[in-house]
Design an enzyme around this catalytic site. Structure first.
Site, PDB file in Angstrom:
ATOM      1  N   ARG A 239       0.632  -1.043  -0.144  1.00 54.35           N
ATOM      2  CA  ARG A 239      -0.393   0.207  -0.355  1.00 54.35           C
ATOM      3  C   ARG A 239       0.877   1.185  -0.306  1.00 54.35           C
ATOM      4  O   ARG A 239       1.669   1.149   1.090  1.00 54.35           O
ATOM      5  CB  ARG A 239      -1.017   0.001   1.214  1.00 54.35           C
ATOM      6  CG  ARG A 239      -2.121  -0.890   1.512  1.00 54.35           C
ATOM      7  CD  ARG A 239      -3.388  -0.477   0.409  1.00 54.35           C
ATOM      8  NE  ARG A 239      -4.807  -1.096   0.217  1.00 54.35           N
ATOM      9  CZ  ARG A 239      -4.669  -2.165  -0.545  1.00 54.35           C
ATOM     10  NH1 ARG A 239      -3.313  -2.995  -1.740  1.00 54.35           N
ATOM     11  NH2 ARG A 239      -5.393  -3.193   0.222  1.00 54.35           N
ATOM     12  N   GLU A 268      -3.691   7.556  -4.107  1.00 55.91           N
ATOM     13  CA  GLU A 268      -4.107   6.950  -5.616  1.00 55.91           C
ATOM     14  C   GLU A 268      -5.028   7.757  -6.343  1.00 55.91           C
ATOM     15  O   GLU A 268      -6.371   8.207  -5.040  1.00 55.91           O
ATOM     16  CB  GLU A 268      -4.390   5.204  -6.037  1.00 55.91           C
ATOM     17  CG  GLU A 268      -2.824   4.845  -5.770  1.00 55.91           C
ATOM     18  CD  GLU A 268      -3.170   3.713  -5.688  1.00 55.91           C
ATOM     19  OE1 GLU A 268      -4.221   2.851  -5.644  1.00 55.91           O
ATOM     20  OE2 GLU A 268      -2.006   3.491  -4.543  1.00 55.91           O
ATOM     21  N   HIS A 286      -1.449   0.889  -9.880  1.00 58.81           N
ATOM     22  CA  HIS A 286      -2.790  -0.507  -8.668  1.00 58.81           C
ATOM     23  C   HIS A 286      -3.324  -1.381  -9.552  1.00 58.81           C
ATOM     24  O   HIS A 286      -3.880  -1.404  -9.512  1.00 58.81           O
ATOM     25  CB  HIS A 286      -3.243   0.292  -7.671  1.00 58.81           C
ATOM     26  CG  HIS A 286      -3.462  -0.205  -6.490  1.00 58.81           C
ATOM     27  ND1 HIS A 286      -3.968   0.528  -5.346  1.00 58.81           N
ATOM     28  CD2 HIS A 286      -3.599  -1.455  -6.051  1.00 58.81           C
ATOM     29  CE1 HIS A 286      -3.843  -0.324  -4.925  1.00 58.81           C
ATOM     30  NE2 HIS A 286      -3.768  -1.502  -4.898  1.00 58.81           N
TER      31      HIS A 286
END
Ligand code: NAP
Length: 320
Positions: A239, A268, A286
């Site tokens: 993460r 993000e 991602h």
């Protein structure tokens, strides 16, 4: 929007992005209210919050106490992903709301992307691609030499399901493995380090495969990056919150570390612009679990957890 209204079906809030074919399956089973990720809360949603009994959400989507507080009849949060750091689990537990995730089905694909990022950074794969496309091979001659993974030490932060699979792949490329978890594992012979700084000092490539959330917030800071050193690489498939992002950008700009392969970021989909100009950084949106096969399995498991709950059956993947 509310996709169907049928009093017989449980009402579920589905937070995007979740693949359209999984939304279709969910639509067959539930009255769906679909909200885009991080969207405003439209009137349609606010008028129906008391009907909502379940939430399906990407594990990183923000479902905090304020949002859950709007849903007095919420019973279950089914996370689409193994990580569930976006949900306020403490609030859920206090209010008798079950939380589920989708472990195992994504492990291989995430480990694959981790290995791909190790190879892409060390072997300059993306840099080499740009070099050819820009005509520089012809105009400037051969690209600088790259680094072999063979004989280098991979330091894994979070040697769980994904970390172990990444270790297997890295061993096949001749890497030695070391790791840091809160506890030493007694089922592996890899070298254990009790702190991330000690691991950073000992390894050549540090890969992050631990959970996000408060416990790991900024675990990789300027001190750890400095310990990784000018020959060291960072790969993050965990993460964005695990890394002090401004410190990482600084370390890359000042060549305090050799390079980075990053799938996840602090805010993000915004990525620090400074990274766009750096040849020694490989960026992904991602995407570690983003194959059709894995996202389908994750989506089906998310729906299966909701269905099991509403049928009163044991939950396949309850985490809280
Ligand atoms: P897992 O099997 O639970 O493994 C997590 C590992 O992290 C465990 O070995 C655990 O060991 C360690 N850990 C937990 N808290 C820690 C801490 N505070 N400090 C250091 N180590 C810690 O989980 P998994 O299935 O491998 O998934 C790991 C994570 O990958 C997920 O939580 C998710 O955030 C991330 N992920 C990212 C993507 C992506 O698209 N990029 C996709 C899937 C998953 P100890 O308990 O001994 O500390």
């Amino acid at each position: 929007m509310i996709e169907s209204v049928n009093g017989d079906k449980p009402c579920v809030l589905l937070i995007e992005p979740i693949p359209s074919w999984i939304v279709d399956r969910a639509r067959d089973e539930f009255d769906l209210i679909v909200l885009p990720h991080e969207s405003e809360r439209p009137a349609e949603f606010l008028e129906n919050t008391d009907r909502i009994r379940g939430i399906a959400m990407p594990g990183f989507a923000k479902v905090d106490a304020a949002l859950m507080g709007l849903m007095p009849n919420l019973e279950i949060i089914a996370c689409f992903g193994v990580g569930y750091d976006g949900a306020d689990v403490d609030y859920a537990v206090q209010h008798g709301i079950a939380v589920t995730n989708t472990p195992d089905v994504l492990t291989d694909c995430v480990a694959d992307l981790g290995m791909a990022l190790i190879l892409a950074t060390l072997r300059k794969i993306v840099e080499g691609d740009r070099y050819v496309r820009d005509g520089r091979w012809e105009s400037e001659g051969i690209l600088d030499l790259s680094n072999s993974p063979r004989g280098r030490c991979l330091g894994i932060v979070g040697l769980g399901r994904i970390g172990l699979e990444l270790a297997k792949r890295a061993e096949a490329f001749g890497m030695e493995i070391a790791y840091h978890n809160r506890s030493r594992r007694d089922d592996v012979s890899y070298t254990y380090h009790a702190s991330v700084t000690a691991l950073a000092e000992a390894c050549d490539v540090m890969a992050l495969t631990c959970p996000g959330g408060e416990a790991t917030q900024n675990l990789i800071d300027a001190e750890v990056l400095s310990a990784l050193g000018p020959e060291g690489y960072l790969v993050n498939i965990a993460r964005g919150s695990v890394v002090d992002e401004p410190a990482l950008v600084q370390a890359l700009l000042e060549r305090k570390i050799a390079g980075a392969g990053l799938d996840v970021f602090a805010a993000e989909p915004t990525v620090p612009e400074a990274l766009f100009t750096l040849e020694n950084v490989v960026l992904q949106p991602h995407h570690a679990s983003a194959t059709i096969e894995t996202r389908t399995a994750m989506g089906n498991l998310t729906v299966d957890n909701l269905l099991a709950h509403f049928k009163g059956e044991a939950l396949p993947n309850q985490v809280a």
